[in-house]
Design a protein around this motif. Structure first.
Motif, PDB file in Angstrom:
ATOM      1  N   GLY A  21      -0.475 -27.249  -9.190  1.00  0.00           N
ATOM      2  CA  GLY A  21       0.236 -26.904  -7.964  1.00  0.00           C
ATOM      3  C   GLY A  21       1.254 -25.812  -8.194  1.00  0.00           C
ATOM      4  N   LEU A  22       1.938 -25.439  -7.144  1.00  0.00           N
ATOM      5  CA  LEU A  22       2.923 -24.355  -7.244  1.00  0.00           C
ATOM      6  C   LEU A  22       4.033 -24.701  -8.221  1.00  0.00           C
ATOM      7  CD1 LEU A  22       3.665 -21.553  -6.180  1.00  0.00           C
ATOM      8  CD2 LEU A  22       4.972 -22.670  -4.350  1.00  0.00           C
ATOM      9  N   VAL A  61      -6.592 -24.748 -10.154  1.00  0.00           N
ATOM     10  CA  VAL A  61      -5.472 -24.439  -9.264  1.00  0.00           C
ATOM     11  C   VAL A  61      -5.862 -24.791  -7.828  1.00  0.00           C
ATOM     12  CG1 VAL A  61      -3.970 -22.583  -8.413  1.00  0.00           C
ATOM     13  CG2 VAL A  61      -4.760 -22.569 -10.807  1.00  0.00           C
ATOM     14  N   GLU A  64      -4.814 -23.413  -1.919  1.00  0.00           N
ATOM     15  CA  GLU A  64      -3.707 -22.874  -1.128  1.00  0.00           C
ATOM     16  C   GLU A  64      -2.632 -22.245  -2.004  1.00  0.00           C
ATOM     17  OE1 GLU A  64      -3.083 -27.438  -1.366  1.00  0.00           O
ATOM     18  OE2 GLU A  64      -4.751 -25.996  -1.207  1.00  0.00           O
ATOM     19  N   VAL A  65      -2.469 -22.755  -3.218  1.00  0.00           N
ATOM     20  CA  VAL A  65      -1.487 -22.186  -4.142  1.00  0.00           C
ATOM     21  C   VAL A  65      -1.948 -20.814  -4.617  1.00  0.00           C
ATOM     22  CG1 VAL A  65      -0.395 -22.478  -6.401  1.00  0.00           C
ATOM     23  CG2 VAL A  65      -0.620 -24.436  -4.851  1.00  0.00           C
ATOM     24  N   TYR A  66      -3.208 -20.728  -5.011  1.00  0.00           N
ATOM     25  CA  TYR A  66      -3.757 -19.431  -5.420  1.00  0.00           C
ATOM     26  C   TYR A  66      -3.646 -18.402  -4.295  1.00  0.00           C
ATOM     27  CZ  TYR A  66      -7.239 -15.805  -6.240  1.00  0.00           C
ATOM     28  OH  TYR A  66      -7.871 -14.591  -6.362  1.00  0.00           O
ATOM     29  N   GLN A  68      -1.610 -18.304  -1.812  1.00  0.00           N
ATOM     30  CA  GLN A  68      -0.209 -17.941  -1.569  1.00  0.00           C
ATOM     31  C   GLN A  68       0.273 -16.919  -2.586  1.00  0.00           C
ATOM     32  OE1 GLN A  68       2.507 -21.301  -1.322  1.00  0.00           O
ATOM     33  NE2 GLN A  68       4.263 -20.031  -1.886  1.00  0.00           N
TER      34      GLN A  68
END
Length: 469
Positions: A21-22, A61, A64-66, A68
């Motif tokens: 995650g982020l 990953v 949505e994190v990638y 972003q």
């Protein structure tokens, strides 16, 4: 010259249930990003910090994190007028739902900067170099040492090559070829042959007229993707020489494919424990290789811990297992009963019960709160966040000394330099987990076949390098 710096760097095992995650990334921008690179003090270049994100290896990953992180890089490129771009990546990033995340990133960056801006990539030699990826680059280079003692020199070389070509005002020729061989890093260390000699050729090749850079990638064995295999890229001013040297390196790699061996004597965990205890030498290290967090393991596989509980009469360090719930229980107590590990990757073994005394509580910038629980002579290091144990200080911070122990078991593959130099004995345990050294039992289904060693009797491939530019 205005050169941007950007990248998303992580090595991701698709066989690990962990998801990145982020919060797992260290994201830098502005002056903090430039401070990562000492050579940005070069006043002949205006270095433009875009965004760089780097994470300890882990699972794939989150999509949505990638997206972003990629979107912010593209937005910052759009706000900048660049002559060149340094793409600082690992090369083995997996993203949920994708088969070649680096190709997606490179294509997006190329589209953003346009066809005339030069892009130079710095990579880990365990990255994957597909044609879809490399066709968007002008320059690319990778580490030449495993362990990666030349990581920062490689980034500097990628920048230096980029500046040189921008000053010349022309893009180099680039030859690329993949080699259908996929081996774990612990069988391809440059400490031993044949990798030592393969990588030892690079300096002589670079010294040839018409050559700028030559690179060999081992590839990443713990992702189940078509791009996962070895590769060679050579760049330079002479197209014929560039293509010939890439072809020669690829064929050299293929010829020695059966000569690669583990960097240390390897065997089952039971075998390694028996041999280590019988040796009488200290410090003696055992690599718990199947759950190595620096290769993408979840870090909480409890299989080895379950076995070690039978050796509580001996003095042993177990480094380490991630379990924030167990840490939260133990941090304020002197005596504990815990159920440890097997909560992220429970496949090989579920949570393991341990009872003992809290030996040490420590705050660590990587591992968060760390608790050492002593049960008999077994010292179990439990971390709030995944953390590798590579340095002597990682142990002395916890009032532990491997030289006083009968065994030190570390979730790692090959020992990093400090521990390697310290060790009087070392064995590699072939344990289960998301980065299992026994590739054939992992269950790859999306790799391109035939591929060695999955297909040991495959015919000799045509390894003529493609001249992509």
């Amino acid at each position: 010259m205005r050169i941007g710096i950007a990248g998303i760097a992580i090595e991701s095992s698709t066989f690990s249930p962990h998801r990145t995650g982020l919060a797992d990334f260290r994201v830098t921008r502005g002056d903090d990003l430039l401070a990562r690179y000492a050579w940005t003090q070069d006043t002949t270049v205006e270095w433009v910090p875009l965004l760089h994100a780097v994470s300890l290896p882990g699972g794939a990953v989150l999509t949505e994190v990638y997206e972003q992180l990629k979107s912010e890089i593209l937005e910052r490129i759009a706000e900048s007028s660049l002559d060149g771009l340094l793409l600082d990546i690992h090369g083995a990033m997996s993203v949920v739902g994708m088969l070649d995340a680096e190709a997606d990133l490179a294509a997006a960056v190329r589209n953003a900067v346009g066809p005339n801006v030069m892009i130079s990539a710095a990579m880990d030699l365990h990255g994957n170099v597909s044609r879809d990826f490399v066709q968007h680059l002008d320059l690319v280079t990778c580490y030449r040492m495993a362990p990666h003692e030349d990581a920062w020199e490689t980034k500097k070389r990628a920048a230096r090559n980029l500046v040189r070509q921008l000053q010349k005002g022309e893009k180099p020729h680039l030859a690329w070829v993949q080699i259908p061989v996929l081996l774990p890093g612990e069988k391809t260390s440059t400490r031993i042959e044949p990798a030592r000699s393969l990588y030892g050729q690079i300096e002589k090749i670079e010294a040839m007229d018409g050559i700028l850079d030559a690179s060999i990638w081992v590839g990443y064995a713990w992702a189940d993707e078509p791009r996962c295999q070895a590769a060679v890229v050579v760049t330079g001013d002479d197209a014929e020489v560039v293509q010939a040297q890439a072809t020669r390196l690829a064929n050299d790699y293929w010829r020695v494919r059966g000569d690669f061996e583990f960097v240390a004597p390897a065997g089952s965990l039971d075998h390694c424990i028996r041999e280590g205890l019988a040796s009488g030498v200290k410090p003696f290290f055992i690599s718990d290789s199947g759950d190595n967090p620096t290769a993408g393991g979840a870090g909480d596989v409890s299989w080895t811990l379950r076995v070690l509980r039978a050796y509580k009469s001996r003095k042993i360090i177990y480094a380490s297992i991630v379990d924030p719930q167990a840490v939260a229980i133990a941090r304020d107590k002197s005596e504990v009963e815990l159920s440890v590990g097997g909560k992220i990757d429970s496949g090989p073994s579920g949570p393991v019960p341990i009872t003992g005394t809290v030996h040490k509580v420590h705050q660590d910038p990587v591992g968060g709160t760390i608790v050492v629980v002593r049960t008999g002579g077994l010292h179990v290091i439990i971390t709030e966040r995944r953390k590798p144990y590579h340095l002597v200080g990682d142990f002395t911070d916890l009032d532990l000394d491997p030289a006083e122990m009968d065994l030190t078991v570390v979730k790692i593959g090959y020992l990093e330099p400090e521990l390697y130099n310290l060790a009087k004995g070392w064995l590699l345990a072939l344990t289960p987990g998301g980065v299992d050294q026994d590739l054939l039992r992992l269950g790859h289904s999306r790799i391109e076949r035939p591929l060695y060693p999955f297909d040991p009797d495959m015919p000799t491939p045509d390894l003529t390098a493609a001249l992509l530019r």
